[in-house]
Structure formats: C-alpha cells, structure tokens
Design an enzyme around this catalytic site. Structure first.
Site, mmCIF file in Angstrom:
data_model
loop_
_atom_site.group_PDB
_atom_site.id
_atom_site.type_symbol
_atom_site.label_atom_id
_atom_site.label_comp_id
_atom_site.label_asym_id
_atom_site.label_seq_id
_atom_site.Cartn_x
_atom_site.Cartn_y
_atom_site.Cartn_z
ATOM 1 N N ARG A 106 13.318 17.521 27.280
ATOM 2 C CA ARG A 106 13.684 18.841 27.098
ATOM 3 C C ARG A 106 14.385 19.370 28.269
ATOM 4 O O ARG A 106 13.220 19.346 29.443
ATOM 5 C CB ARG A 106 12.679 19.882 26.780
ATOM 6 C CG ARG A 106 12.918 21.310 26.768
ATOM 7 C CD ARG A 106 12.303 22.600 26.224
ATOM 8 N NE ARG A 106 12.327 22.424 24.731
ATOM 9 C CZ ARG A 106 12.258 23.437 24.046
ATOM 10 N NH1 ARG A 106 11.535 24.292 24.597
ATOM 11 N NH2 ARG A 106 12.380 23.626 22.550
ATOM 12 N N HIS A 133 20.447 21.539 20.324
ATOM 13 C CA HIS A 133 18.906 21.374 19.891
ATOM 14 C C HIS A 133 18.646 20.707 18.579
ATOM 15 O O HIS A 133 18.521 21.375 17.564
ATOM 16 C CB HIS A 133 18.398 22.915 19.622
ATOM 17 C CG HIS A 133 16.800 23.202 19.982
ATOM 18 N ND1 HIS A 133 15.992 21.725 19.844
ATOM 19 C CD2 HIS A 133 15.933 24.064 19.611
ATOM 20 C CE1 HIS A 133 14.847 22.209 19.939
ATOM 21 N NE2 HIS A 133 14.895 23.745 19.795
ATOM 22 N N GLN A 136 15.600 20.864 16.095
ATOM 23 C CA GLN A 136 15.578 22.103 15.398
ATOM 24 C C GLN A 136 16.436 22.101 14.028
ATOM 25 O O GLN A 136 15.965 22.942 13.225
ATOM 26 C CB GLN A 136 16.051 23.348 16.376
ATOM 27 C CG GLN A 136 15.919 24.809 15.857
ATOM 28 C CD GLN A 136 14.615 25.183 15.733
ATOM 29 O OE1 GLN A 136 13.701 25.408 16.741
ATOM 30 N NE2 GLN A 136 14.358 25.701 14.516
ATOM 31 N N ASP A 229 19.106 34.110 17.504
ATOM 32 C CA ASP A 229 18.336 33.528 18.234
ATOM 33 C C ASP A 229 18.444 34.506 19.524
ATOM 34 O O ASP A 229 18.969 35.346 19.542
ATOM 35 C CB ASP A 229 19.177 32.218 18.844
ATOM 36 C CG ASP A 229 18.294 31.363 19.818
ATOM 37 O OD1 ASP A 229 16.963 31.594 20.095
ATOM 38 O OD2 ASP A 229 18.816 30.508 20.416
HETATM 39 N N1 CP Z 1 12.397 26.756 18.725
HETATM 40 C C1 CP Z 1 11.712 25.875 19.809
HETATM 41 O O1 CP Z 1 12.337 25.006 20.372
HETATM 42 O O2 CP Z 1 10.447 26.345 20.151
HETATM 43 P P1 CP Z 1 9.918 26.010 21.620
HETATM 44 O O3 CP Z 1 10.720 26.493 22.748
HETATM 45 O O4 CP Z 1 8.535 26.819 21.651
HETATM 46 O O5 CP Z 1 9.628 24.649 21.680
HETATM 47 N N1 NVA Z 2 18.537 29.422 22.747
HETATM 48 C C1 NVA Z 2 17.239 29.105 23.132
HETATM 49 C C2 NVA Z 2 16.423 28.329 22.262
HETATM 50 C C3 NVA Z 2 14.837 28.031 22.254
HETATM 51 C C4 NVA Z 2 14.293 27.471 21.221
HETATM 52 C C5 NVA Z 2 17.091 28.673 24.663
HETATM 53 O O1 NVA Z 2 17.599 27.731 24.818
HETATM 54 O O2 NVA Z 2 16.287 29.478 25.146
#
Ligand code: CP
Ligand code: NVA
Length: 332
Positions: A106, A133, A136, A229
């Site tokens: 990540r 992502h 997800q 989001d």
């Molecule tokens: N939805 C998601 O990726 O959540 P986190 O940032 O908690 O991993």
């Molecule tokens: N768009 C958000 C998603 C978090 C799961 C971010 O990148 O912070």
C-alpha cells in the site's frame, strides 16, 4: 482457471472470467469461515505487508486471511523499512522475494507496485495506490452481488471525487462486469481521459454504459448502488480541503439522493468515512468550515440501505481468495 504466480495490481489486468472466479472463490471462503471449516491451505508459506500509508481494513484483512490460510505474516508499518530512503524499490522487491511467498503493497504511485511486481519473483498484491484500489473492488462486487443476486445491468453511481483510486477502480470494475457506471462529480474531478477511453472499449463487450454528469439528481435516478468516498485522499495536502469542500458539497449523499434512487438501492463506501464529528479530522473540518458531515450524511450512513460494514467484512474474504488463487498449486 489457474492464477498461480500472478500479481494483483489492477483490475485492468484481469478478465471478467478471472474476476468471476475470484468472486466465486470468495463466496466459498466466506461460507467456510461462517461454518468454522478450517482452511489452512497455504501452511508453511509467508507473506509480507508493506505499508507506506495507514490502514485498518486492508491491513487486518490481509493479516486475518493470511492466518486463516495457515501462513506467517509480517507487517511493515509506514516508515519502518529501508525502502525509498536507503534502498530502491527494485532492491527491496528482490530481497523480500527471497524470503516471502507474496508481498502486499500500500503506498503512492501505481508505478511503485508495478516495479515491485517486476522484480520480486513472487506475486505482489496492490493494497491501494494513488491510482487504483483493486482489492476493494472485489469486496464491493461481492457485496453488490449479495444484495441483488447478480451484477450485469445494475446501475452504480459514484458521487464525489471522480479521479481518486476508488472512483478509477469502480469505473474499471463496472466496465468489466457489465454494470452501468455513472459518475456524479464536478467536471474538474473526472478520471483521466486515457482510462476513460480504455474502459469505454472494455464496455463494448460487457454492454456496460458509462456516463459522466455534474447533476447528482439526474445521475442517481434509477440507481441500484450509490457509492461515495472521502473528498481528500491519503497523500493529498491538507490545503486542498478548502477547494474540495467547495467543489464537492453538492455531491454529498443525502436522504434526498437515496430517495431519488430505486427503492431497494444500497449505499456503499470503502471507508473510513466522515459522517459525524467523532474523528479528529471531522472535528477540525467542522471548526474551520462548519460542516458536520461530509461525503455522506450520518442518516444515510446509519440507514438500513447502508451495507458498508458487510462491504468491510468482505475485504477479508476476497483478499483471502486473491492470495489463495495466486499462491496455491491446486485449482478446481
Ligand atoms: N477501505 C480501505 O482500504 O480501508 P483502510 O484504509 O482502513 O485499509
Ligand atoms: N480514496 C481513499 C480511499 C481509502 C480507502 C484514499 O486513498 O485515502
């Protein structure tokens, strides 16, 4: 279907049949977990979770899924490895690939996770980048299917920052799986035109329709799934809040927006979400801008149509499927 040795970097790399296979496998793993059927199919293997940004769901989903499959799991928190400062991504990939059977990443640029995958010699899984992502998406598709019994022909509307990782990924996921995708966003927050063109081509085979509008009411009429989001994503500067709030306030998912959709429409959000004042950032925004809730009202978030916690749980079952499919020898 044999996905052994494959990385999972973005949904664009997977065919609709492969995505279907992963969804079916996820359902199977969910049943096993609910019925307490042990499934330590990857005993003796080890994985590493390399995080350059914070996480609750993704980290915990990988850890629990890894343990359920019988694997050893190492978590490297943001700032705790040599990668970036003292060691290149290439060298880090080669080192981790010598010790681990799979690597989760990540972080920031999509190119980082692509470089890791090119050099690791073991599967690499994208746990969120600035652009995509993909894990997800599997959880989202699974949750949608649990509610409607199918995917094809449904209408999904994403409201908000239409060029973030989740919006980009939903565009791809919908195009692949034949879900009609509508983006309700300001014109300045739309996905990259190259990605749109790629998805429009994919949609020709799946018959998904792709629409962009800045009219949230026109967008959400006949919607089956309403998704939003956060307005500012991880890695973006705090200074953008002011402009983002101005741009996105009218794309907030409210009771009126939900009432405009089909009567059995569901609300989804990848989480975490600013729907009340119970977070430090939420409070700060309230003090500065007077907003009590942001991308979704608390009323919608807490409503029966909201499936956000099923969606969060499904992160674990789907990530388990991805790891199993890409690491195991045996496939049905
Ligand atoms: N939805 C998601 O990726 O959540 P986190 O940032 O908690 O991993
Ligand atoms: N768009 C958000 C998603 C978090 C799961 C971010 O990148 O912070």
């Amino acid at each position: 279907m044999n996905l052994k040795g494959r990385s999972f970097l973005k949904l664009l790399d997977y065919t609709p049949d492969e995505i279907r296979y992963l969804l079916d496998l996820s359902k199977d793993f969910k049943n096993k977990k609910k019925n307490n059927v042990e499934h330590k199919y990857l005993k003796g293997k080890n994985i590493v979770l390399l995080f350059e940004k914070t996480s609750t769901r993704t980290r915990c989903a990988f850890e629990v899924a890894g343990h359920d499959l019988g694997m050893g799991v190492t978590y490297l928190e943001p700032g705790s490895s040599q990668m970036g400062k003292k060691e290149s991504i290439e060298d880090t990939a080669k080192v981790l690939g010598r010790m681990y059977d799979g690597i989760e990443y990540r972080g920031f640029a999509q190119s980082n996770v692509e470089i890791l995958a090119k050099n690791a010699g073991v599967p690499v899984w994208n746990g969120l980048t600035t652009e995509f992502h993909p894990t997800q998406m599997l959880a989202d598709l699974m949750t949608i299917e649990e509610n409607f019994g199918h995917l094809e022909g449904l209408n999904l509307v994403f409201c908000g920052d239409g060029r973030n990782n989740v919006a980009n990924s939903l565009l791809v996921a919908c195009a692949k799986m034949g879900i009609n995708f509508t983006l309700a966003s300001p014109n300045s927050l739309r996905p990259d035109s190259d990605l749109v063109e790629i998805c429009e081509n994919i949609a020709k085979s799946s018959h998904a329709q792709i629409r962009f509008t800045d009219d949230i009411m026109a967008a959400t009429k006949n919607a089956d799934v309403i998704y939003t989001d956060v307005w500012v994503s991880m890695g973006e500067a705090d200074e953008v809040w002011n402009e983002r709030i101005k741009l996105l306030k009218r794309f907030q998912v409210t009771k009126e927006v939900m009432a405009n959709a089909n009567s059995n429409a569901i609300f989804l959000h990848c989480l975490p979400s600013f729907h009340d004042l119970k977070t430090s950032i939420g409070k700060e925004i309230y003090e500065k801008f007077g907003l009590r809730e942001m991308e979704v009202t608390d009323e919608v978030f807490q409503s029966n149509n909201s499936k956000v916690f099923d969606e969060a749980e499904n992160r674990m079952h789907t990530i388990k499927a991805v790891m199993y499919a890409t690491l195991s020898d045996y496939h049905e």
